[in-house]
Design a protein around this motif. Sequence first.
Motif, PDB file in Angstrom:
ATOM      1  N   SER A 211       0.727  -1.197  -0.049  1.00  0.00           N
ATOM      2  CA  SER A 211      -0.001  -0.086   0.232  1.00  0.00           C
ATOM      3  C   SER A 211       0.889   1.309   0.028  1.00  0.00           C
ATOM      4  CB  SER A 211      -1.010   0.019   1.139  1.00  0.00           C
ATOM      5  OG  SER A 211      -1.806  -1.227   1.176  1.00  0.00           O
ATOM      6  N   GLU A 212       0.450   2.260  -0.758  1.00  0.00           N
ATOM      7  CA  GLU A 212       1.276   3.569  -0.933  1.00  0.00           C
ATOM      8  C   GLU A 212       0.531   4.563   0.163  1.00  0.00           C
ATOM      9  OE1 GLU A 212       2.865   5.486  -4.634  1.00  0.00           O
ATOM     10  OE2 GLU A 212       1.121   6.268  -4.118  1.00  0.00           O
ATOM     11  N   ILE A 213       1.627   5.124   0.789  1.00  0.00           N
ATOM     12  CA  ILE A 213       1.153   6.113   1.833  1.00  0.00           C
ATOM     13  C   ILE A 213       1.621   7.463   1.594  1.00  0.00           C
ATOM     14  CG2 ILE A 213       1.102   6.704   4.253  1.00  0.00           C
ATOM     15  CD1 ILE A 213       1.703   3.953   4.871  1.00  0.00           C
ATOM     16  N   ASP A 214       0.887   8.496   1.172  1.00  0.00           N
ATOM     17  CA  ASP A 214       1.555   9.950   0.971  1.00  0.00           C
ATOM     18  C   ASP A 214       1.800  10.816   2.332  1.00  0.00           C
ATOM     19  OD1 ASP A 214      -0.671  11.037   1.874  1.00  0.00           O
ATOM     20  OD2 ASP A 214      -1.859  11.298   0.022  1.00  0.00           O
ATOM     21  N   VAL A 215       2.364  12.053   2.126  1.00  0.00           N
ATOM     22  CA  VAL A 215       3.163  12.500   3.282  1.00  0.00           C
ATOM     23  C   VAL A 215       1.842  12.934   4.261  1.00  0.00           C
ATOM     24  CG1 VAL A 215       5.226  13.116   2.255  1.00  0.00           C
ATOM     25  CG2 VAL A 215       3.236  14.580   2.126  1.00  0.00           C
ATOM     26  N   ASP A 216       0.719  13.259   3.759  1.00  0.00           N
ATOM     27  CA  ASP A 216      -0.347  13.778   4.616  1.00  0.00           C
ATOM     28  C   ASP A 216      -0.884  12.590   5.484  1.00  0.00           C
ATOM     29  OD1 ASP A 216      -0.215  16.536   3.743  1.00  0.00           O
ATOM     30  OD2 ASP A 216      -1.692  16.049   2.089  1.00  0.00           O
ATOM     31  N   ASN A 217      -1.035  11.467   4.873  1.00  0.00           N
ATOM     32  CA  ASN A 217      -1.485  10.287   5.699  1.00  0.00           C
ATOM     33  C   ASN A 217      -0.255   9.904   6.577  1.00  0.00           C
ATOM     34  OD1 ASN A 217      -4.225  10.151   4.614  1.00  0.00           O
ATOM     35  ND2 ASN A 217      -3.320   9.089   2.701  1.00  0.00           N
ATOM     36  N   LEU A 218       0.869   9.909   6.174  1.00  0.00           N
ATOM     37  CA  LEU A 218       2.071   9.718   6.869  1.00  0.00           C
ATOM     38  C   LEU A 218       2.014  10.397   8.258  1.00  0.00           C
ATOM     39  CD1 LEU A 218       4.591   8.119   7.652  1.00  0.00           C
ATOM     40  CD2 LEU A 218       5.659   9.565   5.906  1.00  0.00           C
ATOM     41  N   ALA A 219       1.808  11.812   8.284  1.00  0.00           N
ATOM     42  CA  ALA A 219       1.897  12.649   9.201  1.00  0.00           C
ATOM     43  C   ALA A 219       0.901  12.216  10.384  1.00  0.00           C
ATOM     44  CB  ALA A 219       1.831  14.015   8.932  1.00  0.00           C
ATOM     45  N   GLU A 220      -0.422  11.905  10.083  1.00  0.00           N
ATOM     46  CA  GLU A 220      -1.699  11.391  11.028  1.00  0.00           C
ATOM     47  C   GLU A 220      -0.984  10.203  11.585  1.00  0.00           C
ATOM     48  OE1 GLU A 220      -5.219  11.192   8.999  1.00  0.00           O
ATOM     49  OE2 GLU A 220      -5.045  13.364   8.402  1.00  0.00           O
ATOM     50  N   LEU A 221      -0.404   9.177  10.829  1.00  0.00           N
ATOM     51  CA  LEU A 221       0.098   7.878  11.251  1.00  0.00           C
ATOM     52  C   LEU A 221       0.959   8.103  12.426  1.00  0.00           C
ATOM     53  CD1 LEU A 221      -0.253   5.969   7.974  1.00  0.00           C
ATOM     54  CD2 LEU A 221      -2.020   5.654   9.731  1.00  0.00           C
ATOM     55  N   LEU A 222       1.999   9.025  11.799  1.00  0.00           N
ATOM     56  CA  LEU A 222       3.189   8.936  12.689  1.00  0.00           C
ATOM     57  C   LEU A 222       2.598   9.703  14.203  1.00  0.00           C
ATOM     58  CD1 LEU A 222       5.804  10.087  10.438  1.00  0.00           C
ATOM     59  CD2 LEU A 222       5.983   7.940  11.842  1.00  0.00           C
ATOM     60  N   ALA A 223       1.847  10.606  14.112  1.00  0.00           N
ATOM     61  CA  ALA A 223       1.336  11.435  15.394  1.00  0.00           C
ATOM     62  C   ALA A 223       0.740  10.396  15.973  1.00  0.00           C
ATOM     63  CB  ALA A 223       0.439  12.453  14.735  1.00  0.00           C
TER      64      ALA A 223
END
Length: 236
Positions: A211-223
């Motif tokens: 699955s591909e994750i862009d930087v916006d979704n990545l920021a939410e997941l990391l937070a």
Amino acid sequence: MSNLHVCFVFRIGQLGNKVPENAEEIYEKSVKKLIGLLYSNPRIFATISFSGIMLEWYEKNHPEVIDVLKILTSRKQVEILGGGFYDPLFPLLLPVDRLGQIELLQSVLRRTMGKRPRGIRLTENAWEPQLVQSFNSHDFEYVLLDYDLLNKKALGQNNIFSPFIVEDAGKTITVIPLVQKFMPSTNVPMEDYISSLKKLIPGPEPKIICSEIDVDNLAELLADNWFYKFIDSTIF
């Protein structure tokens, strides 16, 4: 019982030829934390896709990102994908322009990472069969292609989560399906996400969920510390 391999593709890209105004914010909220997470957790394997614009920006403004990525790639924990320098829609380009875009990004990857990319991603999943020849001429071994674009009936029920080979004019390349319905989300409880993965395990053949994750979704997941929760939940 088959094995299930889960791969996350992190897309650090930028369409066009300008660095976004919030590039520093993206670095702090997404890229810096991602690199730190991967470095500290060798159990997490990942693939990262950079546009040429952003890779050169990190090389100039945050060379520490490049240094850590070299370590991660050397221990075979992270693989960097190839593509077009400006994240182009390849089917809209003439073959000579496709090659130019690919070569430009490859030169930056060789300079920064010291390695040639084995795989390639498609901007907006824009695909046509003639791309096989362009990609083959650069010795790409595989391409990521959206699962929804595949002919599932032709592949068969047992192969829809496995790599397969496509051919055009005698040239071939391996396709790894991108299955975005399994993209991580903070809105889905971890137990539900893990349960959906477990349902895929039965069967004789190993399966790949990519699955591909862009930087916006990545920021939410990391937070949300999503990846740490995922690690703690994947011993099954």
